[in-house]
Design an enzyme around this catalytic site. Sequence first.
Site, mmCIF file in Angstrom:
data_model
loop_
_atom_site.group_PDB
_atom_site.id
_atom_site.type_symbol
_atom_site.label_atom_id
_atom_site.label_comp_id
_atom_site.label_asym_id
_atom_site.label_seq_id
_atom_site.Cartn_x
_atom_site.Cartn_y
_atom_site.Cartn_z
ATOM 1 N N ASN A 98 40.359 58.282 42.458
ATOM 2 C CA ASN A 98 40.189 56.843 42.629
ATOM 3 C C ASN A 98 41.562 56.239 42.407
ATOM 4 O O ASN A 98 42.196 56.490 41.390
ATOM 5 C CB ASN A 98 39.187 56.291 41.602
ATOM 6 C CG ASN A 98 39.068 54.787 41.724
ATOM 7 O OD1 ASN A 98 39.372 54.228 42.779
ATOM 8 N ND2 ASN A 98 38.658 54.130 40.660
ATOM 9 N N GLY A 99 42.057 55.470 43.379
ATOM 10 C CA GLY A 99 43.381 54.857 43.227
ATOM 11 C C GLY A 99 44.159 55.010 44.525
ATOM 12 O O GLY A 99 43.607 55.347 45.572
ATOM 13 N N GLU A 478 32.627 28.952 45.547
ATOM 14 C CA GLU A 478 31.759 30.091 45.190
ATOM 15 C C GLU A 478 30.615 30.229 46.190
ATOM 16 O O GLU A 478 30.276 31.328 46.621
ATOM 17 C CB GLU A 478 31.246 29.912 43.758
ATOM 18 C CG GLU A 478 30.256 30.943 43.281
ATOM 19 C CD GLU A 478 30.778 32.378 43.317
ATOM 20 O OE1 GLU A 478 31.993 32.583 43.498
ATOM 21 O OE2 GLU A 478 29.945 33.306 43.227
ATOM 22 N N LYS A 482 29.851 33.530 48.569
ATOM 23 C CA LYS A 482 28.553 34.221 48.605
ATOM 24 C C LYS A 482 28.078 34.388 50.042
ATOM 25 O O LYS A 482 27.648 35.461 50.455
ATOM 26 C CB LYS A 482 27.521 33.423 47.807
ATOM 27 C CG LYS A 482 27.723 33.450 46.312
ATOM 28 C CD LYS A 482 27.240 34.719 45.680
ATOM 29 C CE LYS A 482 28.209 35.690 45.121
ATOM 30 N NZ LYS A 482 29.445 35.464 44.560
ATOM 31 N N HIS A 501 42.286 15.887 56.508
ATOM 32 C CA HIS A 501 43.670 16.350 56.688
ATOM 33 C C HIS A 501 43.719 17.627 57.518
ATOM 34 O O HIS A 501 44.571 18.481 57.309
ATOM 35 C CB HIS A 501 44.317 16.556 55.306
ATOM 36 C CG HIS A 501 44.310 15.306 54.492
ATOM 37 N ND1 HIS A 501 45.084 14.209 54.799
ATOM 38 C CD2 HIS A 501 43.560 14.948 53.430
ATOM 39 C CE1 HIS A 501 44.840 13.241 53.938
ATOM 40 N NE2 HIS A 501 43.924 13.663 53.083
ATOM 41 N N LYS A 601 31.814 46.974 43.993
ATOM 42 C CA LYS A 601 31.533 46.109 42.842
ATOM 43 C C LYS A 601 32.758 45.963 41.943
ATOM 44 O O LYS A 601 32.981 44.932 41.355
ATOM 45 C CB LYS A 601 30.384 46.687 42.022
ATOM 46 C CG LYS A 601 29.946 45.811 40.862
ATOM 47 C CD LYS A 601 29.409 44.471 41.331
ATOM 48 C CE LYS A 601 29.046 43.562 40.184
ATOM 49 N NZ LYS A 601 28.715 42.213 40.656
HETATM 50 C C1 AGP Z 1 32.015 38.277 43.916
HETATM 51 O O1 AGP Z 1 30.718 38.092 44.446
HETATM 52 C C2 AGP Z 1 32.672 39.531 44.395
HETATM 53 N N1 AGP Z 1 31.871 40.658 44.129
HETATM 54 C C3 AGP Z 1 34.107 39.652 43.952
HETATM 55 O O2 AGP Z 1 34.795 38.490 44.368
HETATM 56 C C4 AGP Z 1 34.354 39.811 42.423
HETATM 57 O O3 AGP Z 1 34.037 38.620 41.765
HETATM 58 C C5 AGP Z 1 35.836 40.139 42.215
HETATM 59 O O4 AGP Z 1 36.104 41.363 42.856
HETATM 60 C C6 AGP Z 1 36.228 40.230 40.734
HETATM 61 O O5 AGP Z 1 35.518 41.269 40.124
HETATM 62 P P1 AGP Z 1 35.511 41.308 38.510
HETATM 63 O O6 AGP Z 1 34.832 40.051 38.043
HETATM 64 O O7 AGP Z 1 34.748 42.553 38.157
HETATM 65 O O8 AGP Z 1 36.945 41.364 38.061
#
Ligand code: AGP
Length: 606
Positions: A98-99, A478, A482, A501, A601
């Site tokens: 991962n990375g 926000e 979504k 604008h 996530k």
């Molecule tokens: C929000 O719905 C997204 N899944 C994404 O913007 C998320 O908030 C962002 O990647 C930050 O994640 P974190 O809060 O785990 O740092």
Amino acid sequence: MCGIIGISSNKSVSSSILNSLKKLEYRGYDSAGLATLSDGVINEVKSEGRVDSLEKNFDLKNLKGNIGIGHVRWATHGIPNSVNAHPHSSHNVSVVHNGIIENSTTLKKSLISKGHNFKSQTDTEVIVHLITENLRSSELELAITKTLKQLQGSFALGIVFKDIPDLIVGARRGSPLAVGYGPNENYLGSDSYALKSMTNKVTYLDDGEFCIVKKDQVLFFNEQGKKINKKILELSSNEANYDKGDFKHFMAKEIEEQPTTIKTGIKEYVDNLNKDISIFNFPWNIDEINSITLIGCGTAYHSCLMAKYWLEELTSLEVSIDIASEFRYRRNKFKKDTLYIFVSQSGETADTYAALDLCNKNKMKTCAVVNVIESSIARDSNFVLPIHCGPEIGVASTKAFLGQILVLYILILKISSLRKEIDKDQYHEKIKDLKALPSLIEKTLLHDNDIQAISSTFNDAKGSMFLGRGFSYPIALEGALKLKELSYIHAEGYPAGEMKHGPLALIEEGMPVVVLAPRDKYYKKTISNMQEVIARGAKVLLITNKSDNEVVSENIWETIEVENTNDDLLPFLLTIPLQKLAYYSALKKGYDIDKPRNLAKSVTVE
Ligand code: AGP
């Protein structure tokens, strides 16, 4: 961004690895794979798509081996397909990663010149051949130390060796990695969530460290290859149930959980008896703080923006906010009297962690607002404010957003009171209003059928706008995020006063526009901005709060009235219909709501 699991056991590991991969899918789900060792053979199986397709394509139950590694992928280098899926293996080494390896092109050229053949387009495969090359001339620990030194970039690694079939090597730089301890077996995992179903005892590697995991022994080493001791931590036992229950999706469950999670958050910080807020062990005297900088990504950044509005309203502190991926490369002017607050649900977001690391290196005051208290950002901040929401599995953040702004609001109220910028009565009044918030959220959640009916209009449009002023502006951003991340429709959050604008040119007949216009001090202004878009043919969904006075306008397509509360808390209620709008829009489109395309996530790569 990707999920890693490794198990070294006295019994077959394939089904345990498979179960862990299903838990890890929230971290990435382009492709999946695993490799076990048995009878001197590396058994590598992998396929494009979800973990389910791995199960369908291979007879995993009969995959032999008491040692194995597994991986779910979010593609960085190389398209999502079975060739680029992890693990990547040579004749004697198999790796999950991962990375991002930033010098992979240079290393690949040099390894090819030494006769190594590459199958994939990934950066990860370079690690396989580098270790294979180094093992030709060095013992294991030295070969690992040498290899890690040659890699530039970030990695969390799980590595198994055909000729050393009783151990797994793990290594960490910039991407989280944990070791778990079980009965006659030990584990390697991207995070505690991957390990929680098997153990509650973990050790987190720090950057530069690597480990050797056997079924009955774990050894840790520093960057120089010197043995070190590491603490074993007990994971928080709040084993919230991870299943969806009666809900169709985790996101639906997490939206409906919000009255409970907000109630829990209030209980954690509000002292009912003394009608006071307790921020236990706050490590600084309030006079040491003259400015606050808030940093986050995505939804967490919107929480930072929401906090900025509250801080400006309730304190005279200087406030700035930044997107973590911007902050980390800025020529920042660090000041000793600034408190840096890092907002992150996962506590593992690479950009946010890098911004924290930069502040730590400059010896700044750092505070983490996180949902995962065992996370890297929490562990490496001076002070942690948990949001107590329980695991948030849906990739689109809902309850964690409300949890973040709740904890930030509570902190800001406390700071305002300590700085005597609100008097005792106002302070107590605001705490009283806050304690009523969970039941107001409960009532606002009842807006369901009306939103479900509206959502298809958004689906048919080629784009939409979300407008708000003041406290409503962060919520407009926000809400737009979504809708974008769930239904893949272009949606833009904008300050209502800014439309004239330029963006007003976007408005055309029938375009859905959400206008957040609670009856706060911006109400009249926002309603006039609403007129401007209606006059150009927009279909306005007005979201306001209950009131006796009529809304000052006709030609509104739909109106949703949320419950009434003090202006500070209206953003919590305005958010709810927007979460549902995005949910129902994606549901109607038949998209994967808990795992939207291209996302993950926890974004643990930059
Ligand atoms: C929000 O719905 C997204 N899944 C994404 O913007 C998320 O908030 C962002 O990647 C930050 O994640 P974190 O809060 O785990 O740092």
